[in-house]
Write an enzyme that holds these catalytic residues in place. Structure first.
Site: not given
Lengths: 346, 322
Positions: B59, B126
């Site tokens: 990321e 999540h």
């Protein structure tokens, strides 16, 4: 591994070929850098520079080679100790003095200082302090050039052995190889991450061994030898430009200063100061010039005087310039001024 | 024709790729035949070869690469697989993209798409809503579309803006919201929308909680209570004018957000209203957020963890009694 051939000089009177075609040009950038940084240190000690001063003493040979082989259209991501490379890349001295002295007219306008300066529009990226972050950013600039159909470009990003231990560095190296961009990463192992020595920084045999794991081609370098720096880094730039995989060069030197000028570096051991990599690259280069009689003593003196004059001119000019003023500052972090948030206004 | 919130995001990206050669999409699993974990880029790699690129699970480097490309004139769209994982990229987003224009005068036009918020069974890693973290730092626009129409137009606007934009798209809304067609125009960025007019209470919300607030307003209407619901659309910049004007009409304020309670967008709205419009308030302003724990996995726990129409109704009734 590449090494500069040892040359013996039979006669000091006869001029010999320099170890590299750009040796003398590089030496002058190193000399200018040392002169500039010594002056910055004295200004700091005199209380005329706010924040910190971070110099590249002992790393000028590696750094100058980083800037010297880049051409128009190439990308340079210098780091903390890369004044020599910045100058060789084309950064004017006035940028340095304006930034250190806080001139409103400098590239950072007093908003950021010292070694964080840059000219992104002129392909000199403005580093952030978080080490390793510039690797992937450089990859992105090269990806953009590929998207735009540009040809014959390279990017060169500098790092130290300290920065090589960050996750950001690892991600950046990996994505560079995945994207197969024409990138050269020059890592200077100056043997200390601030005060922490190599034995607490990494445990691999040799940092250059990591190259193969990333999908880079790797080369080691004696960073105290200007000729070797020019050979190895120049060749790496050439290979990257020719479409070879990304290049990693790991240079060995000793940082001949503190982390910054606030740091007396008392933790540097006497033992390490005796190592071959602890030589002062500027003195070694000068000795080569003398041994090979590349230029005479008067010319060297003239070069020194010229460096002093350039530095003094850049400092005098910046000292006359206005400082930023809080009440005239544009306190908006967006280029879209209409999107400035006014939630804090009462 | 019916189009979902998720399809609107895909269509916006298709339009951007079609209309602007500077645009490319960069992220995990966005390319190939796969088209992203949620299929927000489905088919785009085939339609726009070489411009929808899969990346490693990196990321920090994904955003770093996007920043470099943006500095060189491109308009990258980064898809984070889940908003939660953008924590790995915080340094590049906050310290690099967010500071760059201020430091150098060169803006960084990246758009970072964050699939945000909770869905049943998704658990602590999540489900997060990260808008308050990004809004806290200077230099970032933070969009939180709550409707299909805004999902489409705001993404197009995000890419047009020279500054970095954090585009928080809500996963719960992906399939639950539908519209008949996509709009040609919308309110300007930074302008809130009055989603429902009312005179008794102002509910300020955004993203999925705006939909919960509308459901709560329906319920309260059956009791004769007229609730005004404001959709912030962007949490940064914050449209304080629209909020204050509404509070001036109703005298009561409830802020609803899905992110954690400490600080954050709802706290910011209340701070603004109390400092700039204290005299407008007939009761203490209130807020509802998720609980101050990690987000639970089990549906029984998850549905109690975040605000919903039922507890918004309860909070509104309590506020209206004051």
């Amino acid at each position: 591994m590449l090494q500069t051939a040892q040359r013996t000089v039979k006669s000091k009177k006869k001029k010999a070929a320099p170890p590299h075609g750009r040796f003398l040009e590089a030496f002058r950038w190193m000399l200018l850098t040392r002169t500039l940084e010594e002056k910055l240190v004295s200004l700091y000690r005199g209380g005329l520079i706010t924040g910190g001063v971070y110099i590249g003493k002992g790393q000028e040979a590696v750094s100058v080679a980083c800037g010297l082989f880049l051409q128009k259209g190439d990308i340079f991501a210098p780091l903390i100790r890369d004044q020599a490379g910045r100058s060789a890349f084309g950064e004017p001295l006035i940028d340095v003095t304006r930034t250190y002295l806080g001139s409103r007219l400098g590239p950072m306008r007093g908003r950021d200082g010292n070694i964080h300066r840059g000219h992104p529009r002129k392909n000199e990226l403005a580093m952030i302090s978080h080490l390793g972050a510039m690797i992937s950013v450089t990859v992105g600039t090269l990806l953009a050039k590929r998207f735009k159909g540009e040809k014959n470009f390279v990017g060169l990003a500098c790092i130290g052995e300290g920065g090589m231990q960050t996750g950001s560095f690892h991600e950046g190296m990996n994505i560079a190889a995945v994207e197969q961009v024409p990138l050269v990463v020059v890592a200077t192992n100056n043997h200390y991450a601030y005060s922490t020595a190599n034995d607490r920084e990494f445990a691999c045999h040799d940092l250059v061994d990591r190259a193969i794991g990333y999908g880079f081609e790797g080369y080691s370098l004696d960073g105290t030898d200007l000729g070797a720096c020019l050979d190895v880094i120049g060749s790496a730039v050439k290979r990257a430009r020719a479409g070879r995989p990304p290049q990693l060069v790991v240079a060995s030197v000793l940082r001949l200063s503190g982390h910054g000028e606030h740091d007396d570096a008392s933790y540097v051991t006497e033992e390490i100061k005796q190592q071959p990599f602890a030589r002062d690259c500027l003195k070694v280069a000068e000795q080569t010039i003398t041994n090979l009689n590349l230029v005479d003593a008067e010319t060297l003196t003239e070069w020194r005087k010229d460096a002093v004059a350039q530095v003094e001119e850049a400092i005098a000019a910046a000292q006359k310039e206005p400082a930023p003023e809080a009440d005239k500052e544009d306190w908006c972090a967006f280029s879209r001024r209409d999107l400035a948030d006014h939630a804090d206004e009462t | 024709m019916s189009i979902t919130y998720l399809e609107a995001i895909r269509e916006a990206q298709a339009k951007l790729l079609r209309d602007d050669e500077r645009v490319f999409i960069y992220g995990q699993d966005v390319g190939g035949n796969f088209g992203g974990a949620f299929k927000a880029t489905k088919g785009l790699a085939k339609e726009f070869p070489g411009r929808v690129l899969n990346t490693p699970i990196s990321e920090d480097a994904i955003v770093g690469t996007a920043i470099g490309a943006a500095i060189q004139g491109m308009r990258p769209i980064v898809e984070m697989q889940f908003a939660d994982f953008s924590s790995i990229a915080l340094n590049q987003i906050l310290n690099h993209a967010g500071t760059h224009y201020w430091r150098t005068g060169v803006p960084v036009p990246i758009t970072v798409r964050l699939p945000s918020g909770g869905t049943k069974g998704s658990g602590p890693f999540h489900s997060q809503s990260m808008e308050s973290i990004y809004a806290h730092y200077p230099g970032l626009i933070v969009m939180t579309p709550a409707t299909v129409e805004d999902a489409y137009t705001m993404l197009i606007e995000a890419v047009a803006i020279e500054d970095p934009v954090i585009y928080c798209e809500h996963k719960y809304l992906y399939y639950h919201l539908k519209a008949d067609k996509l709009p040609d125009k919308s309110l300007p960025t930074g302008r809130a929308r009055i989603a429902r007019e009312g005179r008794d209470l102002t509910i300020v919300s955004y993203s999925a909680m705006m939909q919960e607030s509308l459901a709560a307003a329906d319920e309260l209407a059956r009791e004769g209570l007229e609730v005004e619901v404001i959709d912030l659309r962007t949490v940064k910049p914050l449209d304080t004018d629209t909020v204050l004007a509404s509070v001036a009409r109703t005298g009561r304020l409830l802020c609803v957000g899905e992110s954690f309670p400490w600080g954050g967008a709802t706290a910011e709205v209340i701070a603004c209203v109390t400092s700039q419009g204290f005299h407008l308030l007939d009761a203490s302003p209130q807020r509802l957020n998720a609980k101050d724990t990690p987000i639970p996995y089990h549906p029984n726990l998850w549905s109690a963890h975040r605000p919903n129409a039922k507890n918004i109704v309860a909070k509104a009734r309590q506020l209206l009694r004051e």
